[in-house]
Design a protein around this motif. Structure first.
Motif, PDB file in Angstrom:
ATOM      1  N   UNK A  11      62.246 -30.612 -27.919  1.00  0.00           N
ATOM      2  CA  UNK A  11      60.901 -30.899 -27.404  1.00  0.00           C
ATOM      3  C   UNK A  11      60.373 -29.700 -26.630  1.00  0.00           C
ATOM      4  N   UNK A  12      61.188 -29.157 -25.731  1.00  0.00           N
ATOM      5  CA  UNK A  12      60.755 -28.024 -24.916  1.00  0.00           C
ATOM      6  C   UNK A  12      60.393 -26.826 -25.790  1.00  0.00           C
ATOM      7  N   UNK A  13      61.195 -26.581 -26.819  1.00  0.00           N
ATOM      8  CA  UNK A  13      60.927 -25.442 -27.697  1.00  0.00           C
ATOM      9  C   UNK A  13      59.660 -25.661 -28.526  1.00  0.00           C
ATOM     10  N   UNK A  14      59.466 -26.897 -28.997  1.00  0.00           N
ATOM     11  CA  UNK A  14      58.249 -27.207 -29.743  1.00  0.00           C
ATOM     12  C   UNK A  14      57.005 -27.103 -28.860  1.00  0.00           C
ATOM     13  N   UNK A  15      57.116 -27.543 -27.613  1.00  0.00           N
ATOM     14  CA  UNK A  15      55.999 -27.417 -26.672  1.00  0.00           C
ATOM     15  C   UNK A  15      55.630 -25.956 -26.476  1.00  0.00           C
ATOM     16  N   UNK A  16      56.645 -25.137 -26.204  1.00  0.00           N
ATOM     17  CA  UNK A  16      56.400 -23.722 -25.976  1.00  0.00           C
ATOM     18  C   UNK A  16      55.717 -23.083 -27.190  1.00  0.00           C
ATOM     19  N   UNK A  17      56.191 -23.432 -28.366  1.00  0.00           N
ATOM     20  CA  UNK A  17      55.605 -22.896 -29.588  1.00  0.00           C
ATOM     21  C   UNK A  17      54.170 -23.398 -29.777  1.00  0.00           C
ATOM     22  N   UNK A  18      53.946 -24.688 -29.513  1.00  0.00           N
ATOM     23  CA  UNK A  18      52.617 -25.280 -29.701  1.00  0.00           C
ATOM     24  C   UNK A  18      51.561 -24.607 -28.838  1.00  0.00           C
ATOM     25  N   UNK A  19      51.959 -24.129 -27.661  1.00  0.00           N
ATOM     26  CA  UNK A  19      51.014 -23.540 -26.709  1.00  0.00           C
ATOM     27  C   UNK A  19      50.812 -22.050 -26.919  1.00  0.00           C
ATOM     28  N   UNK A  20      51.413 -21.486 -27.956  1.00  0.00           N
ATOM     29  CA  UNK A  20      51.358 -20.038 -28.200  1.00  0.00           C
ATOM     30  C   UNK A  20      49.940 -19.501 -28.198  1.00  0.00           C
ATOM     31  N   UNK A  21      49.012 -20.208 -28.828  1.00  0.00           N
ATOM     32  CA  UNK A  21      47.637 -19.726 -28.965  1.00  0.00           C
ATOM     33  C   UNK A  21      46.649 -20.507 -28.092  1.00  0.00           C
ATOM     34  N   UNK A  22      47.171 -21.119 -27.035  1.00  0.00           N
ATOM     35  CA  UNK A  22      46.361 -21.777 -25.997  1.00  0.00           C
ATOM     36  C   UNK A  22      45.411 -22.852 -26.521  1.00  0.00           C
ATOM     37  N   UNK A  23      45.928 -23.825 -27.263  1.00  0.00           N
ATOM     38  CA  UNK A  23      45.058 -24.949 -27.649  1.00  0.00           C
ATOM     39  C   UNK A  23      44.703 -25.777 -26.424  1.00  0.00           C
TER      40      UNK A  23
END
Length: 349
Positions: free
Chosen positions: A69-81
């Motif tokens: 979950x933490x890794x997916x969160x970090x990845x999801x926020x890469x481009x500042x949605x």
């Protein structure tokens, strides 16, 4: 429209693995992105199993659910949605100009060109123990998930349930619990055969076909005994406990989604090319989507996300490239690589 709303290219509904990866890939495709999750945190169904070890994500070693979950969160926020938590979307309406208006249960509105539904099987509700007064022990030692294994070290633990999670928890807790009893209302367990065999071969005490009859407490706050009843003979046993874990499955609630006009089976949306639903500009990914090549693994969820997002991009910009450049040759990652201290050769993009 009376209020001034910001128009997004893509709005993703659902913050599980499918939704989070869609948000990441949407950034790769230069789309203005919003992610809306009904609960107060991202993670989806993985939040229920933070201590489960996940083996089947490509390229990852065995990984705890909470770490994934933490890794997916970090990845999801890469481009500042834009991320919106705690809002359940109850209404989806197409506007005369082809855009879509989403409305939450509390009245907030979200304006978007396309929608990706990554809602899994809807809002998850844990099946609670159907015994009068059981809820009073939820603040003490009645658990519906295992957040930290160490919580149960040296304790007398009873697990009620017979599915994958109940069996997995039994195998994980058996080495550290003072004693472990598994109660299941059927003789056969629904978990993977190898894991069931491991559980039965351990010191775990398996009682079938039994069900919890009552919870007992000397101080009125903590369960200290559980009475279980044999499904056929009616025989009753009393078991001393320090903790009770109940895993009776999940209930799924789509709420008003089924009223939006999406062509659905009982639990899934029927999607066509590009993960498109029958509604224009509305796509699906993850467990909510059903198609001939469906792979019901987290890895398959990522593929759904990419296909849905690519289709959304083409819906907005029909002349756009069909896919994003891979990250190793994508200019969007050049500066991010530098920030990570990774050297990039001059000729690379």
């Amino acid at each position: 429209m009376s209020e001034r709303l910001e128009l997004y290219d893509v709005t993703i509904i659902g913050g599980g693995p499918a939704g989070m990866y869609t948000a990441f890939y949407s950034g790769m495709r230069d789309l203005k992105t919003k992610l809306i999750e009904a609960s107060d945190e991202l993670g989806g169904r993985l939040l229920i199993y933070p201590e489960k070890v996940i083996w089947d994500v490509g390229g990852l070693p065995p990984t705890l659910g909470r770490k994934l979950i933490d890794q997916l969160k970090q990845q999801a926020l890469t481009f500042d949605p834009t991320v919106v938590l705690g809002q359940q979307i109850t209404k989806l309406e197409h506007q005369p100009d082809g855009t879509i208006m989403l409305t939450s249960a509390t009245g907030e509105r979200h304006w978007t060109k396309t929608v990706v539904l990554a809602i899994g099987y809807g809002i998850l509700e844990v099946a609670k123990l159907d015994i009068e007064g059981a809820d009073r022990y939820e603040v003490s030692n009645l658990h519906y998930t295992v957040q930290e294994l160490e919580t149960f070290r040296g304790k007398r633990v009873l697990i009620s349930g017979g599915g994958d999670s109940a069996v997995d928890w039994a195998n994980a807790l058996e080495p550290i619990a003072a004693s472990l009893t598994v109660v299941h209302r059927r003789d056969q367990f629904g978990g993977h055969e190898r894991n069931v065999a491991r559980m039965k071969a351990s010191s775990c005490r398996v009682r079938t076909p039994y069900a919890i009859q009552a919870l007992h407490s000397a101080n009125g706050r903590d369960i200290d005994q559980v009475s279980i009843r044999h499904a056929e003979t009616g025989e009753t046993e009393w078991i001393d406990v320090d903790a009770v874990i109940v895993n009776h499955g999940l209930r799924y609630n789509f709420g008003p989604v089924k009223e939006w006009g999406i062509e659905m089976g009982e639990w899934t949306a029927k999607v066509g090319s590009g993960m498109s639903t029958n509604l224009p500009g509305v796509f699906a990914a993850g467990d909510f989507a059903e198609h001939d090549s469906k792979v019901r693994l987290i890895a398959g969820t990522f593929t759904d996300a990419v296909n849905a997002l690519n289709a959304a991009k083409l819906h907005i910009e029909p002349e756009a490239d069909k896919v994003a450049y891979v990250s190793s040759h994508n200019a969007k990652f050049k500066e991010k690589n530098k920030q990570l201290g990774i050297a990039v050769e001059d000729g690379e993009h």
